[in-house]
Scaffold this motif. Structure first.
Motif, short mmCIF file in Angstrom:
data_model
loop_
_atom_site.label_atom_id
_atom_site.label_comp_id
_atom_site.label_asym_id
_atom_site.label_seq_id
_atom_site.Cartn_x
_atom_site.Cartn_y
_atom_site.Cartn_z
N MET A 35 36.05 -14.49 -36.61
CA MET A 35 36.47 -15.89 -36.76
C MET A 35 35.27 -16.76 -37.11
SD MET A 35 39.10 -16.58 -33.61
CE MET A 35 40.60 -15.62 -33.37
N ASP A 36 34.16 -16.54 -36.38
CA ASP A 36 32.94 -17.30 -36.69
C ASP A 36 32.42 -16.95 -38.07
OD1 ASP A 36 33.17 -18.36 -34.17
OD2 ASP A 36 31.56 -17.17 -33.28
N GLY A 37 32.52 -15.67 -38.43
CA GLY A 37 32.04 -15.25 -39.74
C GLY A 37 32.77 -15.96 -40.87
N LEU A 38 34.07 -16.19 -40.70
CA LEU A 38 34.84 -16.91 -41.72
C LEU A 38 34.33 -18.35 -41.88
CD1 LEU A 38 38.49 -15.72 -40.92
CD2 LEU A 38 36.93 -14.85 -42.66
N VAL A 39 33.97 -18.97 -40.75
CA VAL A 39 33.43 -20.34 -40.81
C VAL A 39 32.11 -20.35 -41.56
CG1 VAL A 39 32.64 -22.31 -39.44
CG2 VAL A 39 34.57 -20.94 -38.64
N PHE A 40 31.23 -19.40 -41.25
CA PHE A 40 29.93 -19.34 -41.93
C PHE A 40 30.11 -19.02 -43.42
CE2 PHE A 40 28.25 -19.17 -37.68
CZ PHE A 40 26.98 -19.71 -37.80
N ALA A 41 31.04 -18.12 -43.73
CA ALA A 41 31.27 -17.76 -45.14
C ALA A 41 31.78 -18.96 -45.93
CB ALA A 41 32.26 -16.60 -45.21
N LYS A 42 32.69 -19.73 -45.33
CA LYS A 42 33.23 -20.89 -46.04
C LYS A 42 32.15 -21.90 -46.37
CE LYS A 42 36.68 -24.52 -45.87
NZ LYS A 42 37.81 -25.14 -45.15
N GLN A 43 31.19 -22.06 -45.48
CA GLN A 43 30.13 -23.05 -45.70
C GLN A 43 28.94 -22.48 -46.47
OE1 GLN A 43 30.82 -26.15 -45.05
NE2 GLN A 43 32.77 -25.50 -44.11
N LYS B 220 27.11 -19.90 -45.73
CA LYS B 220 26.06 -19.43 -44.84
C LYS B 220 26.14 -17.92 -44.57
CE LYS B 220 24.01 -23.38 -43.88
NZ LYS B 220 22.56 -23.60 -44.11
N LEU B 221 27.13 -17.26 -45.15
CA LEU B 221 27.27 -15.83 -44.97
C LEU B 221 27.80 -15.21 -46.25
CD1 LEU B 221 27.23 -13.29 -43.14
CD2 LEU B 221 29.60 -13.85 -42.51
N ASP C 181 29.02 -12.19 -47.16
CA ASP C 181 29.58 -10.90 -46.78
C ASP C 181 30.91 -10.73 -47.50
OD1 ASP C 181 29.73 -8.51 -44.74
OD2 ASP C 181 31.68 -9.54 -44.62
N LYS C 182 31.06 -9.63 -48.23
CA LYS C 182 32.24 -9.42 -49.06
C LYS C 182 33.52 -9.40 -48.24
CE LYS C 182 34.09 -6.34 -52.63
NZ LYS C 182 33.85 -5.09 -53.43
N MET C 183 33.49 -8.76 -47.08
CA MET C 183 34.69 -8.66 -46.26
C MET C 183 35.13 -10.05 -45.78
SD MET C 183 35.16 -6.52 -42.71
CE MET C 183 36.65 -6.70 -41.73
N ALA C 184 34.19 -10.86 -45.29
CA ALA C 184 34.52 -12.20 -44.81
C ALA C 184 35.01 -13.08 -45.95
CB ALA C 184 33.31 -12.83 -44.13
N LEU C 185 34.35 -12.98 -47.11
CA LEU C 185 34.74 -13.80 -48.26
C LEU C 185 36.12 -13.42 -48.77
CD1 LEU C 185 31.31 -13.88 -50.12
CD2 LEU C 185 32.45 -15.83 -49.02
N ASN C 186 36.43 -12.13 -48.81
CA ASN C 186 37.74 -11.68 -49.28
C ASN C 186 38.85 -12.13 -48.32
OD1 ASN C 186 36.71 -10.44 -51.54
ND2 ASN C 186 36.65 -8.38 -50.64
N LEU C 187 38.60 -12.02 -47.02
CA LEU C 187 39.59 -12.44 -46.04
C LEU C 187 39.80 -13.95 -46.10
CD1 LEU C 187 41.47 -11.57 -43.79
CD2 LEU C 187 39.58 -11.79 -42.17
N LEU C 188 38.71 -14.67 -46.30
CA LEU C 188 38.79 -16.13 -46.43
C LEU C 188 39.68 -16.51 -47.61
CD1 LEU C 188 37.22 -18.47 -44.88
CD2 LEU C 188 35.75 -18.56 -46.90
N LYS C 189 39.47 -15.83 -48.73
CA LYS C 189 40.27 -16.10 -49.93
C LYS C 189 41.71 -15.68 -49.76
CE LYS C 189 40.19 -15.37 -54.95
NZ LYS C 189 39.46 -14.73 -56.07
N LYS C 190 41.94 -14.53 -49.13
CA LYS C 190 43.29 -14.03 -48.93
C LYS C 190 44.13 -14.98 -48.07
CE LYS C 190 45.84 -9.98 -47.27
NZ LYS C 190 45.73 -8.62 -46.67
N LYS C 191 43.50 -15.58 -47.07
CA LYS C 191 44.19 -16.51 -46.19
C LYS C 191 44.23 -17.94 -46.75
CE LYS C 191 45.03 -13.50 -42.97
NZ LYS C 191 46.43 -13.09 -42.67
N GLY C 192 43.63 -18.15 -47.93
CA GLY C 192 43.62 -19.47 -48.55
C GLY C 192 42.76 -20.48 -47.84
N LEU C 193 41.76 -19.98 -47.10
CA LEU C 193 40.90 -20.87 -46.32
C LEU C 193 39.64 -21.29 -47.06
CD1 LEU C 193 41.13 -18.93 -42.93
CD2 LEU C 193 42.48 -20.91 -43.64
N ASP C 194 39.53 -20.86 -48.31
CA ASP C 194 38.31 -21.11 -49.07
C ASP C 194 38.39 -22.36 -49.95
OD1 ASP C 194 40.28 -19.89 -50.63
OD2 ASP C 194 38.81 -19.09 -52.05
#
Length: 476
Positions: free
Chosen positions: A346-354, A356-357, A359-372
């Motif tokens: 959960m924290d990784g998704l926050v860092f990826a969105k901003q 700050k991270l 990471d392919k896995m976090a970025l893909n999940l962020l995009k899949k959930k429409g949180l990007d």
């Protein structure tokens, strides 16, 4: 120990429990603050307020907690060794001072490991004061803060008032969800695999990382607030007309703002057609929540294109029908499924969105959930009519504004609450996302559309207003 299990020190007022997924999800978000403002007529002293806050803390457990993190980054609420709730007093000069103070409060971080996750600031003058309550979203929703303001007013006006016993224990959402809302066995298996894959990466964040995240976020985001209200007659007319048209006030507000967005902003951005409706789910849990302070809100979402050839009330009816169709337990609690993710992910998704991270896995999940990306042009959260008193001895609750929240995922967030017969509207937005003059035009146009729809020929049975101009007067 499950979410609702208390330690043996419970009777010693050392409440401890694991944070639910929803609570933990908001813990490290840089824009996690919620601000509610109460305008009070009458003199309020620092000593009175501090005494009232102490009593409120005795009544509501989550006002006196901090968060400890275990080795898996799971969060635990604990009351052990938590300092006093901060109470600040500053001079009040104008009726607009609270706006800039609220903006600053949205940015001020909490020390989660020290606590508490709430603070009070009084803009004070001899005749009128603004009580500004700022809390971390993981311990509250907007309705919670209205109940809290009522309690504070009671303790201010009657210092001899005893604290209710037993204390209000906040129901843990995950322990009392309706059956079959957390997904199938197959879904849970997929989430477990995702969590194992993430944990193997060994990605972790320390306090300096979180401080840097917070600083970067607020360097890149600038907040503005517009605030207005409907008088008791205006509110009464709007409520009456919505009942006549058999739609909710929220649906009417959405119809007005979607039309205004289309008129001012056009339809070039697909997210402008998204409607996201926050839902208070207290009544849907298997245990009574009552007036406890806690996080008991979710949201449903759908697309709705503006149809210029349809009448205002036809559009409001279409929106209203779609909202009601989506108010099922499955939809309302769908977000709880995301809360099965590992807390560190959960924290990784926050860092990826901003940014700050990387990471392919976090970025893909962020995009899949429409949180990007931006997911809505406007989010309207209507707490509805909350029946609390406005007179407390020599003190009068003149206005309640908020709850003000900010998100970089929505252009505009409109929070609505009705207290004492008046409807208060607070619009928060980011100047770095959308120009302030555009938001002002959307707001004015939406209220004009609403007034024109409400004040229709042969529809008035109230002598307080006779024209659109009369209804609009004072809304600026």
């Amino acid at each position: 120990m499950n979410g609702s299990t208390f330690t043996k020190d419970y009777l010693k007022n050392e409440y401890k429990r694991k944070m639910s997924g929803t609570e933990r999800k908001f813990l490290r978000i840089p824009s996690a603050n919620v601000v509610m403002v109460a305008q009070i007529n009458g003199l309020v002293s620092r000593e009175q307020l501090k005494a009232a806050v102490i009593k409120a803390r005795q009544k509501h457990f989550l006002l006196g907690i901090r968060v400890s993190l275990d080795k898996d980054s799971a969060g635990w609420f604990t009351q052990k060794n938590v300092p006093e709730i901060p109470v600040e007093v500053m001079p009040r000069f104008t009726n607009e001072d609270w706006i800039q103070t609220t903006i600053e409060e949205l940015k001020r971080t909490f020390s989660i490991q020290t606590g508490p996750l709430i603070r009070f600031l009084l803009l004070q003058s001899p005749e009128v004061s603004d009580l500004i309550v700022t809390a971390h979203h993981s311990i509250c929703d907007g309705r919670s803060l209205v109940y809290l303001i009522r309690d504070i007013m009671v303790y201010l006006s009657n210092p001899q008032q005893d604290v209710e016993t037993p204390q209000v224990i906040p129901v843990v959402v995950e322990d009392c969800l309706p059956s079959s809302v957390m997904g199938s066995f197959f879904y849970r298996l997929i989430v477990k695999r995702i969590n194992r894959k993430w944990i193997r990466k060994g990605i972790s964040f320390n306090e300096n990382d979180y401080k840097d995240l917070h600083q970067t976020f607020w360097l890149n985001n600038k907040v503005s607030i517009l605030s207005w209200e409907l008088t008791e007659p205006q509110t009464s007319i709007l409520v009456s007309r919505c009942r006549q048209e058999q739609v909710t006030i929220n649906s009417a507000l959405y119809a007005a703002f979607i039309a205004a967005q289309n008129h001012i902003q056009g339809d070039s951005q697909p997210y402008l057609q998204n409607i996201m409706v926050p839902v208070d789910f207290r009544s849907r849990l298997n245990k009574p929540v009552g007036e406890a302070i806690g996080f008991y809100v979710s949201a449903v979402m759908f697309k709705q294109k503006y149809h210029p050839k349809k009448s205002f009330w036809d559009m409001a009816g279409i929106i209203d029908k779609k909202i009601k169709q989506r108010l099922t337990n499955k939809n309302i609690f769908q977000g709880e499924r995301l809360n099965l993710l590992s807390p560190s992910l959960m924290d990784g998704l926050v860092f990826a969105k901003q940014g700050k991270l990387n990471d392919k896995m976090a970025l893909n999940l962020l995009k899949k959930k429409g949180l990007d990306k931006l997911f809505a042009g406007i989010v309207i959260s209507n707490l509805g009519k909350i029946d609390i008193p406005v007179d407390y001895g020599n003190l009068h609750l003149e206005a309640v504004r908020g709850a003000a929240v900010y998100s970089d995922s929505a252009e505009k967030i409109l929070e609505v609450v009705t207290v004492g017969g008046k409807m208060y509207l607070t619009l928060t937005f980011g100047d770095t996302i959308i120009a302030a003059d555009v938001v002002a035009k959307v707001k004015d146009t939406a209220m004009k559309y609403l007034a024109e729809a409400v004040i229709a020929p042969c529809q008035l049975n109230d002598q307080s207003h006779s024209s659109v101009g009369d209804f609009m007067r004072g809304l600026g």
